[in-house]
Write a protein that holds these residues in place. Structure first.
Motif, PDB file in Angstrom:
ATOM      1  N   ALA A  32       0.840  -1.205   0.000  1.00  0.00           N
ATOM      2  CA  ALA A  32       0.000   0.000   0.000  1.00  0.00           C
ATOM      3  C   ALA A  32       0.875   1.255   0.000  1.00  0.00           C
ATOM      4  O   ALA A  32       0.569   2.223  -0.712  1.00  0.00           O
ATOM      5  CB  ALA A  32      -0.931  -0.005   1.211  1.00  0.00           C
ATOM      6  N   ARG A  33       1.932   1.244   0.772  1.00  0.00           N
ATOM      7  CA  ARG A  33       2.852   2.399   0.779  1.00  0.00           C
ATOM      8  C   ARG A  33       3.480   2.594  -0.593  1.00  0.00           C
ATOM      9  O   ARG A  33       3.596   3.713  -1.079  1.00  0.00           O
ATOM     10  CB  ARG A  33       3.946   2.204   1.825  1.00  0.00           C
ATOM     11  N   LEU A  34       3.891   1.500  -1.205  1.00  0.00           N
ATOM     12  CA  LEU A  34       4.490   1.563  -2.538  1.00  0.00           C
ATOM     13  C   LEU A  34       3.500   2.164  -3.538  1.00  0.00           C
ATOM     14  O   LEU A  34       3.859   3.041  -4.317  1.00  0.00           O
ATOM     15  CB  LEU A  34       4.916   0.157  -2.979  1.00  0.00           C
ATOM     16  N   GLU A  35       2.262   1.709  -3.487  1.00  0.00           N
ATOM     17  CA  GLU A  35       1.240   2.203  -4.409  1.00  0.00           C
ATOM     18  C   GLU A  35       0.934   3.678  -4.191  1.00  0.00           C
ATOM     19  O   GLU A  35       0.574   4.379  -5.135  1.00  0.00           O
ATOM     20  CB  GLU A  35      -0.021   1.354  -4.282  1.00  0.00           C
ATOM     21  N   ARG A  36       1.084   4.163  -2.960  1.00  0.00           N
ATOM     22  CA  ARG A  36       0.860   5.593  -2.667  1.00  0.00           C
ATOM     23  C   ARG A  36       2.094   6.437  -2.985  1.00  0.00           C
ATOM     24  O   ARG A  36       2.064   7.654  -2.852  1.00  0.00           O
ATOM     25  CB  ARG A  36       0.492   5.778  -1.190  1.00  0.00           C
ATOM     26  N   GLY A  37       3.192   5.783  -3.357  1.00  0.00           N
ATOM     27  CA  GLY A  37       4.412   6.506  -3.677  1.00  0.00           C
ATOM     28  C   GLY A  37       5.231   6.902  -2.467  1.00  0.00           C
ATOM     29  O   GLY A  37       6.135   7.726  -2.570  1.00  0.00           O
ATOM     30  N   ASN A  53       6.242  -7.422  -6.485  1.00  0.00           N
ATOM     31  CA  ASN A  53       5.480  -8.507  -7.084  1.00  0.00           C
ATOM     32  C   ASN A  53       4.108  -8.641  -6.429  1.00  0.00           C
ATOM     33  O   ASN A  53       3.110  -8.878  -7.105  1.00  0.00           O
ATOM     34  CB  ASN A  53       6.240  -9.828  -6.979  1.00  0.00           C
ATOM     35  N   TYR A  54       4.044  -8.480  -5.116  1.00  0.00           N
ATOM     36  CA  TYR A  54       2.771  -8.550  -4.400  1.00  0.00           C
ATOM     37  C   TYR A  54       1.843  -7.437  -4.884  1.00  0.00           C
ATOM     38  O   TYR A  54       0.660  -7.670  -5.120  1.00  0.00           O
ATOM     39  CB  TYR A  54       3.019  -8.434  -2.896  1.00  0.00           C
ATOM     40  N   ALA A  55       2.383  -6.246  -5.029  1.00  0.00           N
ATOM     41  CA  ALA A  55       1.578  -5.099  -5.472  1.00  0.00           C
ATOM     42  C   ALA A  55       1.045  -5.304  -6.892  1.00  0.00           C
ATOM     43  O   ALA A  55      -0.050  -4.836  -7.217  1.00  0.00           O
ATOM     44  CB  ALA A  55       2.392  -3.803  -5.396  1.00  0.00           C
ATOM     45  N   LEU A  56       1.804  -6.023  -7.708  1.00  0.00           N
ATOM     46  CA  LEU A  56       1.373  -6.306  -9.071  1.00  0.00           C
ATOM     47  C   LEU A  56       0.403  -7.485  -9.143  1.00  0.00           C
ATOM     48  O   LEU A  56      -0.147  -7.784 -10.195  1.00  0.00           O
ATOM     49  CB  LEU A  56       2.581  -6.608  -9.963  1.00  0.00           C
TER      50      LEU A  56
END
Length: 58
Positions: A32-37, A53-56
């Motif tokens: 979630a942090r990665l997706e929010r930048g 990989n999890y985010a994808l």
């Protein structure tokens, strides 16, 4: 001694269950942090790949 795979027998595992070892984050929290930048500090290269990989969804 170098380890070609990035994970060596004496190393702490990068992930235990859903927890990224040494970060205090679960895999969903980090994704979630990665997706929010937001910055993901303290991750190893292996952990970062796991989160990406999890985010994808892979």
């Amino acid at each position: 001694m170098s380890c070609d795979t990035g994970i060596c027998g004496g190393d702490v595992p990068p992930l235990i269950g859903q927890v990224l070892t040494g970060t205090g984050l679960t895999l969903p929290q980090a994704a979630a942090r990665l997706e929010r930048g937001e910055p993901l500090t303290g991750l190893t290269d292996v952990q970062r790949r796991i989160v990406e990989n999890y985010a994808l969804g892979t």
